[in-house]
Write a protein that holds these residues in place. Structure first.
Motif, PDB file in Angstrom:
ATOM      1  N   PHE A 192      -8.342   4.207 -18.775  1.00 39.82           N
ATOM      2  CA  PHE A 192      -8.473   4.116 -17.113  1.00 39.82           C
ATOM      3  C   PHE A 192      -7.133   4.480 -16.431  1.00 39.82           C
ATOM      4  N   ALA A 193      -7.285   4.913 -15.408  1.00 42.75           N
ATOM      5  CA  ALA A 193      -5.981   5.237 -14.584  1.00 42.75           C
ATOM      6  C   ALA A 193      -5.691   4.211 -13.965  1.00 42.75           C
ATOM      7  N   ASN A 194      -4.127   4.085 -14.235  1.00 46.02           N
ATOM      8  CA  ASN A 194      -3.636   2.672 -13.596  1.00 46.02           C
ATOM      9  C   ASN A 194      -3.590   2.506 -12.066  1.00 46.02           C
ATOM     10  N   THR A 195      -3.544   3.593 -11.055  1.00 48.70           N
ATOM     11  CA  THR A 195      -3.713   3.362  -9.972  1.00 48.70           C
ATOM     12  C   THR A 195      -5.106   2.519  -9.407  1.00 48.70           C
ATOM     13  N   GLN A 196      -4.768   1.580  -8.773  1.00 47.62           N
ATOM     14  CA  GLN A 196      -5.656   0.446  -8.162  1.00 47.62           C
ATOM     15  C   GLN A 196      -6.753   0.045  -9.238  1.00 47.62           C
ATOM     16  N   LEU A 197      -6.277  -0.011 -10.391  1.00 47.31           N
ATOM     17  CA  LEU A 197      -7.173  -0.568 -11.591  1.00 47.31           C
ATOM     18  C   LEU A 197      -7.206  -2.020 -11.413  1.00 47.31           C
ATOM     19  N   ASN A 198      -8.515  -2.710 -11.544  1.00 47.98           N
ATOM     20  CA  ASN A 198      -8.455  -4.234 -11.379  1.00 47.98           C
ATOM     21  C   ASN A 198      -8.785  -4.555 -12.960  1.00 47.98           C
ATOM     22  N   GLU A 209     -14.230  -0.501 -10.970  1.00 49.88           N
ATOM     23  CA  GLU A 209     -13.210  -0.631 -11.653  1.00 49.88           C
ATOM     24  C   GLU A 209     -11.795  -0.754 -10.857  1.00 49.88           C
ATOM     25  N   TYR A 210     -11.966  -0.037  -9.914  1.00 42.55           N
ATOM     26  CA  TYR A 210     -10.552   0.624  -9.123  1.00 42.55           C
ATOM     27  C   TYR A 210     -10.897  -0.121  -7.754  1.00 42.55           C
ATOM     28  N   PHE A 211     -10.527  -1.048  -7.259  1.00 41.38           N
ATOM     29  CA  PHE A 211     -10.546  -1.891  -6.161  1.00 41.38           C
ATOM     30  C   PHE A 211      -9.575  -2.923  -5.818  1.00 41.38           C
ATOM     31  N   SER A 212      -9.232  -3.171  -4.604  1.00 37.22           N
ATOM     32  CA  SER A 212      -8.189  -4.144  -4.274  1.00 37.22           C
ATOM     33  C   SER A 212      -8.591  -5.628  -4.594  1.00 37.22           C
ATOM     34  N   ARG A 213      -7.845  -6.427  -4.935  1.00 41.49           N
ATOM     35  CA  ARG A 213      -8.091  -7.708  -5.314  1.00 41.49           C
ATOM     36  C   ARG A 213      -8.686  -8.475  -4.347  1.00 41.49           C
ATOM     37  N   GLU A 214      -8.768  -8.249  -3.055  1.00 38.65           N
ATOM     38  CA  GLU A 214      -9.412  -9.092  -2.137  1.00 38.65           C
ATOM     39  C   GLU A 214     -10.827  -8.948  -1.820  1.00 38.65           C
ATOM     40  N   TYR A 272     -11.755  11.732   1.630  1.00 35.62           N
ATOM     41  CA  TYR A 272     -10.838  10.949   0.898  1.00 35.62           C
ATOM     42  C   TYR A 272      -9.542  11.131   1.039  1.00 35.62           C
ATOM     43  N   ASP A 273      -9.045  12.048   2.217  1.00 32.41           N
ATOM     44  CA  ASP A 273      -7.762  12.336   2.384  1.00 32.41           C
ATOM     45  C   ASP A 273      -7.010  11.209   2.899  1.00 32.41           C
ATOM     46  N   ASN A 274      -7.500  10.201   3.769  1.00 32.50           N
ATOM     47  CA  ASN A 274      -6.864   8.960   3.984  1.00 32.50           C
ATOM     48  C   ASN A 274      -6.645   7.971   2.742  1.00 32.50           C
ATOM     49  N   LYS A 275      -7.554   7.963   1.983  1.00 36.54           N
ATOM     50  CA  LYS A 275      -7.392   7.146   0.823  1.00 36.54           C
ATOM     51  C   LYS A 275      -6.473   7.573  -0.263  1.00 36.54           C
ATOM     52  N   LEU A 276      -6.282   9.045  -0.375  1.00 39.85           N
ATOM     53  CA  LEU A 276      -5.302   9.314  -1.225  1.00 39.85           C
ATOM     54  C   LEU A 276      -3.858   9.061  -0.878  1.00 39.85           C
ATOM     55  N   LYS A 277      -3.689   9.097   0.515  1.00 37.54           N
ATOM     56  CA  LYS A 277      -2.409   8.757   1.149  1.00 37.54           C
ATOM     57  C   LYS A 277      -2.259   7.163   0.872  1.00 37.54           C
ATOM     58  N   ALA A 278      -3.174   6.473   1.072  1.00 37.24           N
ATOM     59  CA  ALA A 278      -2.837   4.975   0.865  1.00 37.24           C
ATOM     60  C   ALA A 278      -2.789   4.614  -0.496  1.00 37.24           C
ATOM     61  N   TYR A 279      -3.514   5.326  -1.518  1.00 38.66           N
ATOM     62  CA  TYR A 279      -3.433   5.043  -2.983  1.00 38.66           C
ATOM     63  C   TYR A 279      -2.254   5.348  -3.542  1.00 38.66           C
ATOM     64  N   PHE A 280      -1.746   6.657  -3.110  1.00 35.68           N
ATOM     65  CA  PHE A 280      -0.519   7.357  -3.854  1.00 35.68           C
ATOM     66  C   PHE A 280       0.680   7.258  -3.274  1.00 35.68           C
TER      67      PHE A 280
END
Ligand SMILES: Nc1ncnc2c1ncn2[C@@H]1O[C@H](COP(=O)(O)OS(=O)(=O)O)[C@@H](OP(=O)(O)O)[C@H]1O
Length: 273
Positions: free
Chosen positions: A33-39, A98-103, A249-257
């Motif tokens: 799994f990719a580490n970014t955002q991985l729960n 599997e990739y989401f914020s803890r809230e 997904y342009d906004n999400k990429l900025k937010a995630y990475f």
């Protein structure tokens, strides 16, 4: 991945018994799994995650048309999305399992819940095997998947390599998020009898988007008017999605990475690259 994200992730996985973990990937139960955002905590207990009969899952190997299908399902299920009202992004309506914020609390989401995931068949919550909740498995020819994956890794995220041959070797060894393409698709296909599952090919969607939308509506038991089907098809084209901030997904990429590299998530959207 930014240094902050990386150390946050290291802190998260630090004491866990991972089979193999590096800066970019975490291997859990045989799958990378990719580490970014991985729960990870959620993923480790996924077997017990309570499934509702009317849940719907989009399942894909990465770079196979996930985001495209998120847009299609949003357009089918949410009238306001179809009518362009509001600015909720597709991933907020159909989050990754599997990739989401803890809230985020999936138990609080109203039915029907729609999810996206890249997990292999053997990691699914056991409740999915009662054949009531629906699964749509999207697949794409592996050469295009690999090309798409390479450009995505190189241009948009932190990646292990910028070199195509090196990336191809990682892909062929299954040392990428999702592990081996062949294992993923074979696993889902060979175990299809365990699930209420519909398979759909990226290339078929390219060839006949309207026909694919109609097939999916039938599988989901959704009856849309001609006009609504037209609206789904119109807004799910590559050109339209590229310019739709709810879907591209342009906004999400900025937010995630946390970086704005050159390139877009919706890159070419072609067959046989
Ligand atoms: N509407 C539409 N039509 C055709 N193709 C589309 C569409 N939307 C997304 N895409 C293409 O899908 C590729 C990204 O795949 P995923 O969404 O599965 O990526 S991810 O796994 O969620 O990271 C990526 O493919 P490449 O362009 O080949 O890189 C996207 O461009």
């Amino acid at each position: 991945m930014s240094e902050v994200q990386s150390s946050f992730q290291q802190a998260l996985i630090g004491n866990r018994n991972m089979e193999d973990t590096n800066k970019f990937l975490t291997k859990l139960k045989g799958c990378y799994f990719a580490n970014t955002q991985l729960n990870l905590e959620f993923l480790e207990n996924l077997d017990d995650f309570e499934i509702r009969d009317d849940d719907v899952f989009i399942i894909t190997y990465p770079k196979s048309g996930t985001v495209w299908f998120q847009q299609i399902l949003c357009l089918i299920y949410f009238e306001e999305h179809r009518k362009g009202i509001g600015n909720l992004e597709t991933v907020e309506r159909i989050p990754f399992l599997e990739y989401f914020s803890r809230e985020v609390d999936f138990a609080e989401r109203p039915s029907p819940r729609l999810f996206t995931t890249h997990i292999p068949y053997y990691l699914v919550p056991r409740g999915l095997k009662n054949k009531k909740a629906k699964v749509i498995y999207i697949y794409r020819n592996p050469k295009d998947v690999m090309c798409s994956y390479f450009h995505f890794s190189k241009k948009l995220t932190a990646s292990a390599t910028d070199n195509f041959v090196e990336f191809m070797n990682l892909f062929l060894e299954g040392e990428v998020a999702g592990s081996l393409w062949f294992d993923h698709i074979k696993g889902w296909y060979e175990h299809k009898n365990l699930f209420n599952i519909h398979f759909l090919m990226y290339e078929e969607m390219k060839k006949d988007l309207r026909g694919s939308v109609l097939k999916i509506c039938k599988f989901l038991g959704k009856e849309l008017s001609e006009e609504d089907v037209d609206a789904v098809v119109r807004q799910a084209t590559f050109e339209n999605m590229k310019n739709d901030p709810r879907a591209n997904y342009d906004n999400k990429l900025k937010a995630y990475f946390g970086i704005q590299k050159k390139g877009h998530f919706l890159r070419k959207g072609d067959v046989e690259q």
